[in-house]
Design a protein around this motif. Structure first.
Motif, PDB file in Angstrom:
ATOM      1  N   HIS A 479      38.193  31.972  85.926  1.00 52.16           N
ATOM      2  CA  HIS A 479      37.725  33.232  85.327  1.00 52.16           C
ATOM      3  C   HIS A 479      38.841  34.330  85.365  1.00 52.16           C
ATOM      4  CE1 HIS A 479      33.247  32.160  86.197  1.00 52.16           C
ATOM      5  NE2 HIS A 479      34.000  31.468  85.136  1.00 52.16           N
ATOM      6  N   ASN A 480      39.739  34.255  86.605  1.00 53.66           N
ATOM      7  CA  ASN A 480      40.631  35.331  86.627  1.00 53.66           C
ATOM      8  C   ASN A 480      41.860  34.986  86.010  1.00 53.66           C
ATOM      9  OD1 ASN A 480      38.673  36.801  88.151  1.00 53.66           O
ATOM     10  ND2 ASN A 480      39.448  36.049  90.115  1.00 53.66           N
ATOM     11  N   VAL A 481      42.295  33.755  85.748  1.00 48.47           N
ATOM     12  CA  VAL A 481      43.698  33.482  85.325  1.00 48.47           C
ATOM     13  C   VAL A 481      43.487  33.070  83.717  1.00 48.47           C
ATOM     14  CG1 VAL A 481      45.789  32.010  85.706  1.00 48.47           C
ATOM     15  CG2 VAL A 481      44.403  32.935  87.725  1.00 48.47           C
ATOM     16  N   LYS A 482      44.494  33.456  82.984  1.00 44.76           N
ATOM     17  CA  LYS A 482      44.731  32.973  81.602  1.00 44.76           C
ATOM     18  C   LYS A 482      45.726  31.885  81.741  1.00 44.76           C
ATOM     19  CE  LYS A 482      44.736  35.603  78.384  1.00 44.76           C
ATOM     20  NZ  LYS A 482      44.761  36.462  77.130  1.00 44.76           N
ATOM     21  N   PHE A 483      45.333  30.761  82.248  1.00 38.78           N
ATOM     22  CA  PHE A 483      46.295  29.632  82.137  1.00 38.78           C
ATOM     23  C   PHE A 483      46.043  28.580  80.537  1.00 38.78           C
ATOM     24  CE2 PHE A 483      42.269  28.305  83.698  1.00 38.78           C
ATOM     25  CZ  PHE A 483      41.946  26.954  83.250  1.00 38.78           C
ATOM     26  N   GLU A 484      45.124  29.033  80.004  1.00 35.85           N
ATOM     27  CA  GLU A 484      44.934  28.165  78.951  1.00 35.85           C
ATOM     28  C   GLU A 484      46.141  28.434  77.825  1.00 35.85           C
ATOM     29  OE1 GLU A 484      41.031  28.495  77.361  1.00 35.85           O
ATOM     30  OE2 GLU A 484      40.042  27.262  78.983  1.00 35.85           O
ATOM     31  N   MET A 485      46.448  27.294  76.943  1.00 35.27           N
ATOM     32  CA  MET A 485      47.636  27.440  76.085  1.00 35.27           C
ATOM     33  C   MET A 485      47.084  28.029  74.772  1.00 35.27           C
ATOM     34  SD  MET A 485      50.386  26.363  77.647  1.00 35.27           S
ATOM     35  CE  MET A 485      50.684  25.262  79.108  1.00 35.27           C
ATOM     36  N   ASN A 486      47.843  28.816  74.429  1.00 35.92           N
ATOM     37  CA  ASN A 486      47.218  29.534  73.040  1.00 35.92           C
ATOM     38  C   ASN A 486      48.228  28.671  71.751  1.00 35.92           C
ATOM     39  OD1 ASN A 486      49.921  30.309  72.777  1.00 35.92           O
ATOM     40  ND2 ASN A 486      49.308  32.466  73.909  1.00 35.92           N
ATOM     41  N   LYS A 487      47.934  29.120  70.454  1.00 35.41           N
ATOM     42  CA  LYS A 487      48.365  28.310  69.488  1.00 35.41           C
ATOM     43  C   LYS A 487      49.902  28.446  69.535  1.00 35.41           C
ATOM     44  CE  LYS A 487      48.180  28.164  64.407  1.00 35.41           C
ATOM     45  NZ  LYS A 487      47.527  28.719  63.366  1.00 35.41           N
ATOM     46  N   ASN A 488      50.189  29.411  69.749  1.00 33.09           N
ATOM     47  CA  ASN A 488      51.836  29.611  69.952  1.00 33.09           C
ATOM     48  C   ASN A 488      52.680  28.824  71.039  1.00 33.09           C
ATOM     49  OD1 ASN A 488      51.698  31.360  67.833  1.00 33.09           O
ATOM     50  ND2 ASN A 488      51.817  33.285  69.291  1.00 33.09           N
ATOM     51  N   ASP A 489      51.846  28.804  72.187  1.00 34.17           N
ATOM     52  CA  ASP A 489      52.436  27.823  73.175  1.00 34.17           C
ATOM     53  C   ASP A 489      52.256  26.203  72.839  1.00 34.17           C
ATOM     54  OD1 ASP A 489      52.426  30.098  74.932  1.00 34.17           O
ATOM     55  OD2 ASP A 489      50.472  29.958  75.602  1.00 34.17           O
ATOM     56  N   LEU A 490      51.371  26.019  72.182  1.00 35.40           N
ATOM     57  CA  LEU A 490      51.061  24.742  71.696  1.00 35.40           C
ATOM     58  C   LEU A 490      52.145  24.306  70.897  1.00 35.40           C
ATOM     59  CD1 LEU A 490      47.204  24.202  71.711  1.00 35.40           C
ATOM     60  CD2 LEU A 490      48.869  23.409  73.540  1.00 35.40           C
ATOM     61  N   GLU A 491      52.288  25.098  69.657  1.00 34.33           N
ATOM     62  CA  GLU A 491      53.488  25.078  68.700  1.00 34.33           C
ATOM     63  C   GLU A 491      55.005  24.934  69.307  1.00 34.33           C
ATOM     64  OE1 GLU A 491      53.456  24.504  65.507  1.00 34.33           O
ATOM     65  OE2 GLU A 491      51.177  24.071  65.772  1.00 34.33           O
ATOM     66  N   ARG A 492      55.061  25.696  70.394  1.00 40.08           N
ATOM     67  CA  ARG A 492      56.407  25.662  71.093  1.00 40.08           C
ATOM     68  C   ARG A 492      56.655  24.358  71.880  1.00 40.08           C
ATOM     69  NH1 ARG A 492      55.972  30.156  73.197  1.00 40.08           N
ATOM     70  NH2 ARG A 492      55.144  29.667  75.107  1.00 40.08           N
ATOM     71  N   ILE A 493      55.442  23.826  72.504  1.00 42.89           N
ATOM     72  CA  ILE A 493      55.666  22.389  73.179  1.00 42.89           C
ATOM     73  C   ILE A 493      55.858  21.360  72.230  1.00 42.89           C
ATOM     74  CG2 ILE A 493      54.035  21.119  74.701  1.00 42.89           C
ATOM     75  CD1 ILE A 493      52.967  23.295  75.672  1.00 42.89           C
ATOM     76  N   LYS A 494      55.242  21.544  70.987  1.00 40.38           N
ATOM     77  CA  LYS A 494      55.388  20.417  70.113  1.00 40.38           C
ATOM     78  C   LYS A 494      57.042  20.354  69.485  1.00 40.38           C
ATOM     79  CE  LYS A 494      53.529  19.215  65.502  1.00 40.38           C
ATOM     80  NZ  LYS A 494      52.655  19.659  64.344  1.00 40.38           N
ATOM     81  N   VAL A 495      57.414  21.597  69.551  1.00 40.17           N
ATOM     82  CA  VAL A 495      58.895  21.903  69.152  1.00 40.17           C
ATOM     83  C   VAL A 495      59.698  21.238  70.075  1.00 40.17           C
ATOM     84  CG1 VAL A 495      60.523  23.486  68.643  1.00 40.17           C
ATOM     85  CG2 VAL A 495      58.477  23.976  67.538  1.00 40.17           C
TER      86      VAL A 495
END
Length: 913
Positions: A479-495
């Protein structure tokens, strides 16, 4: 918990606040301490205003010594303290002599030091806060609690005596003061000035004596109260006070659960204190220490996390996510749960990506480039063409031994294709196989250490962190930590992922499509730099006619090893790269699929062409060194025919196994190179025969080669083309006008004609010479049967001699008949040709006899041979009929029979097949 240092300003402030002191070197209790709420003002003129109940309440205690013996011991101890001798005992019961402790700690030098009184309980200058901080500054809360119990027991044992002392003297003192006050009042109303002054002085003296009696007792009561408050404060906040020390202890033993539990409870406690507006600088200091310990612990885990490389992460890391081992999952989870503001997932992924890319830039796999270059140079030096006979001999011997080994293995009737899988490495020289194995180590390292342990592991780790890691966190952390990947993070990982795959594909494409010179240039650079450069040169392309343009194939490697190792390499590369296409990170990525597919197609095409190049090289070398050894299973053929059957069947099957991508252009190249190899095979066989001209076994070499060509066109080649059609869906087999068959027939005819030139010429010469001298030598006698002509006997003897020689060479019988039929036909032709010359009657009679004998022999010959070898004798019979028209046929038959009997052995050898 570390000991506070009075030499540090921040620690001095803590000590003064804790012990309610204005200075750490107090000289007067009233002046140098921050007074508590409990105060008794001894300067009050009317001491009777001090409620006796208050005094008794302060002195009273429900706790009385339960052990009479213990009470007596305490009383005896108290009595001894009034002897005037200083009491250096520790009231908390930990030290026998506090003086020794003070001297050991360099606080005092000896008993003459006036500071000693601050540490002696019996002294008026005794300072309890200073006493605790110096004598017991290293004690933990639990130890102080135990000491308090010892002190309480000691106080309890002394309280009866103290109460009695106070009770006995307090009322007397108050009464005396009241009496003196009355007397003073009375005297004040009189005119006794001097006497009153004297009395006033006496009263003051009495008051001073009373104060001296009460003041120490009340001061000790005040100090006891303050000490009790201090101990109560410590006891109430003992968890918070010990929190830094406890957390540090858990950190030292890596007990994360306890660290987290203590830290969580401490945070809640501190928030509660702040909510109660209990703003104590000591609390802030303690929490600051806790925060520092936690931050240091977190940073240490981040440092450990940054030391973990992707290839060191176990492939089954998912099964160890709930263990206490310091794997990347455990470290990330601990960091997040300890510090809600820190999320190392993104930096961890970026760190692994940069590590992999750096590794790809410095070489897609660790390999000993010096050893690799030395192996290349060793092969080049041994096989190079030079002018020195010794070196050329070594080179030739190596080449011959390699292809002879190949010919011997696959040309044997006992050849077993399955056994070849275990011995293929023995078919090439040790130097070449050693270089193949070095490349195998390289390809294996690329597949296992780079693709599997780095890129695929990266994909697996990232997929886990994105989808499954959250389940390991506590509910509060989620609840306290925003650890989930957002769209930009996923795109960066894809790159990231596509960049890694693109780079590994570039490396592999270069290695398997570059030329020998291009590869050696890079290897030479790597010898100095220790790694392959990130920027690789553009390849010039492969030439199927030049093996040196296929850099991954060692020089002079045979086609069997090339097929085996190429198939092994491609299977491994194809498997690993295809796995990357299924990655959930870039699932459905058209760009990624195109990169991988184009790389695999380029590598596969290069390998196919390289194998075809080695095919043509092997065929040329094998035909050049073939010694035309007799075949032990095919009559009249050499081992070359069995080799061709086994070799092409194996090559086509293996090449089909390597060929993975349908390509019309490549299909055409494969078909073209296969036919080209047959042309080279036939040309090599023809050239090989020319080397044996003039040798005693020249007949054998000619006729065996001729039969090899016939077997090739009629049996072996159709079987090979059938296998090729089945594997590569070719239409070669249905091509009835295939030029290859016509070429082989022409070569066979040409070679047979060349071989027959000498025997035919001999027959022509014998017959021509015989007819030229016929008119001069023939003499007919009526008393003696005429003998057949020498030209006929010589021709028959010549044919029989050649036939005998061929039988000795174990030439195929059908070929011996071909030779014999050809020579007989030539004999018949030349006789008919010479009938046009002018002959005497006697010569005509001689020729009629010769033809009669020959016709009888030929009829016998035709009855013993296949249809293909039957001699057409019609023209000869017609000529005979013309000749015998003027002669007695009976006399001719009689002479014929006489000659048949006389030359029976010779004639029988001629007519038997």
């Amino acid at each position: 918990m570390s000991t506070l240092n009075p030499d540090k300003s921040e620690d001095r402030a803590i000590l003064m606040e804790f012990y309610q002191l204005k200075t750490l070197a107090p000289k007067d209790y009233q002046v140098d301490t921050v007074q508590s709420d409990f105060k008794i003002d001894l300067s009050n003129e009317d001491l009777t205003q001090i409620p006796k109940e208050l005094v008794n309440k302060l002195l009273s205690d429900n706790n009385t010594p339960k052990d009479t013996h213990e009470g007596n011991r305490r009383q005896n101890s108290k009595k001894k303290s009034f002897t005037g001798k200083p009491n250096y005992s520790d009231p908390l019961g930990y030290h026998k002599n506090i003086l020794d402790e003070l001297i050991d700690k360099d606080v005092l030098d000896d008993t003459r030091d006036p500071q000693l009184n601050k540490f002696v309980v019996d002294s008026k200058m005794f300072n309890p806060k200073l006493f605790l901080s110096v004598i017991h500054g290293d004690k933990s809360l639990n130890e102080l609690v135990i000491g308090i119990k010892n002190l309480e027991n000691d106080i309890s044992s002394k309280k009866p005596l103290l109460q009695k002392l106070i009770s006995d003297n307090f009322e007397k003192t108050l009464n005396s003061k009241n009496s003196l006050d009355k007397i003073f009042h009375e005297f004040s109303s009189s005119n006794l000035g001097p006497e009153i002054e004297t009395l006033h002085g006496n009263i003051a003296s009495s008051n001073n004596s009373a104060n001296q009696l009460l003041n120490p007792v009340l001061m000790k009561l005040s100090k006891e109260y303050e000490l009790t408050n201090a101990m109560s404060f410590i006891k109430k906040n003992r968890f918070f006070l010990d929190l830094p020390k406890n957390i540090l202890a858990y950190v030292d033993c890596d007990d994360f659960d306890s660290v987290l539990n203590e830290y969580t409870k401490g945070f809640e406690h501190f928030q509660k204190l702040k909510a109660e507006n209990n703003r104590n600088t000591l609390f802030d200091k303690i929490w600051s220490s806790v925060t520092k310990v936690i931050n240091d612990y977190t940073e240490s885990m981040i440092d450990e996390l940054n030391k973990i490389h992707i290839d060191l992460i176990s492939s089954n890391f998912r099964t160890h996510t709930n263990t206490n081992s310091k794997n990347f999952v455990t470290l990330i989870r601990r960091i997040i749960e300890l510090n809600n503001n820190k999320n190392p997932i993104g930096s961890f992924i970026r760190f692994q990506y940069e590590y992999i890319m750096e590794d790809l830039d410095t070489g897609i796999a660790k390999i000993d480039f010096v050893a690799l270059l030395n192996s290349w140079n060793a092969i080049a030096n041994v096989y190079q063409i030079c002018s020195h006979d010794s070196t050329s001999a070594i080179r030739d011997n190596l080449l011959k031994s390699t292809v002879m080994n190949l010919l011997k293995t696959m040309g044997s009737s006992s050849y077993n294709e399955e056994q070849l899988d275990s011995i293929y490495e023995k078919l090439d020289s040790h130097l070449i196989v050693h270089l193949w194995k070095m490349e195998t180590e390289y390809v294996t390292a690329v597949a296992d250490d780079v693709i599997d342990k780095k890129i695929s592991r990266f994909e697996s780790v990232v997929e886990f962190l994105i989808n499954d890691f959250a389940d390991l966190l506590t509910t509060q952390s989620r609840h306290n930590v925003k650890f989930e990947m957002n769209k930009n993070d996923l795109e960066r990982i894809k790159v990231y992922f596509e960049a890694m795959i693109n780079k590994i594909c570039q490396r592999l494409r270069f290695v398997f499509t570059c030329s020998k010179s291009e590869l050696l240039d890079v290897i030479e650079q790597s010898v100095g730099k220790g790694a392959v450069n990130a920027t690789l040169p553009e390849v010039a392309g492969n030439s199927i006619n030049d093996l040196s343009t296929f850099g991954y194939i060692p020089p002079n490697s045979n086609s069997i090893c090339t097929l085996y190792f190429s198939s092994k390499y491609f299977d491994l590369i194809d498997t690993k790269l295809s796995q990357l296409k299924d990655s959930s990170i870039v699932s459905g990525s058209k760009n990624l699929n195109e990169i991988i597919d184009s790389t695999l197609k380029a590598i596969n095409s290069s390998m196919i062409k390289g194998c075809l190049c080695t095919l043509t090289n092997d065929i040329m070398q094998i035909t050049s060194i073939d010694n035309v050894s007799p075949n032990d299973s095919i009559e009249g053929a050499s081992k070359l025919i069995t080799f061709v059957q086994n070799y092409y069947k194996f090559f086509i099957t293996k090449l089909h196994g390597l060929y993975r991508y349908q390509d019309i252009e490549l299909d055409s190249i494969i078909e073209k190179e296969l036919l080209k190899s047959f042309d080279l095979l036939v040309d090599g066989m023809i050239k090989n025969v020319s080397k044996f001209k003039g040798s005693p076994k020249s007949d054998y070499y000619f006729l065996v080669t001729i039969y090899n060509l016939r077997n090739l066109s009629q049996r072996t080649l159709p079987l090979i083309l059938k296998s090729f059609v089945l594997n590569f869906n070719s239409k070669l087999l249905s091509d009835k006008n295939l030029k290859l068959y016509k070429d082989i027939d022409e070569h066979e005819y040409s070679l047979f004609s060349e071989y027959m030139r000498e025997p035919v010429t001999a027959i022509k010469s014998i017959v021509n010479d015989g007819f030229r001298d016929l008119n001069l030598k023939v003499s007919r006698s009526s008393h003696q049967a005429m003998e057949v002509s020498d030209y006929l006997l010589k021709s028959i003897n010549h044919i029989n001699t050649l036939k005998s020689r061929l039988l000795m060479f174990k030439i195929r019988k059908s070929f011996i008949l071909d030779v014999q039929s050809t020579l007989i036909s030539q004999l018949q032709k030349k006789i008919l040709d010479n009938l046009n010359v002018e002959l005497t009657d006697e010569s005509k009679y001689q020729v009629a006899l010769d033809i009669n004998v020959l016709l009888l022999l030929l009829k016998k010959f035709n009855s013993n041979v296949p249809q293909s070898n039957i001699i057409d004798i019609q023209h000869l019979e017609d000529a005979y009929s013309s000749l015998v028209a003027n002669f007695d046929t009976d006399s001719l038959k009689k002479c014929r029979d006489t000659n048949l009997n006389f030359n029976y052995t010779q004639f029988m050898g001629f007519v038997n097949s």
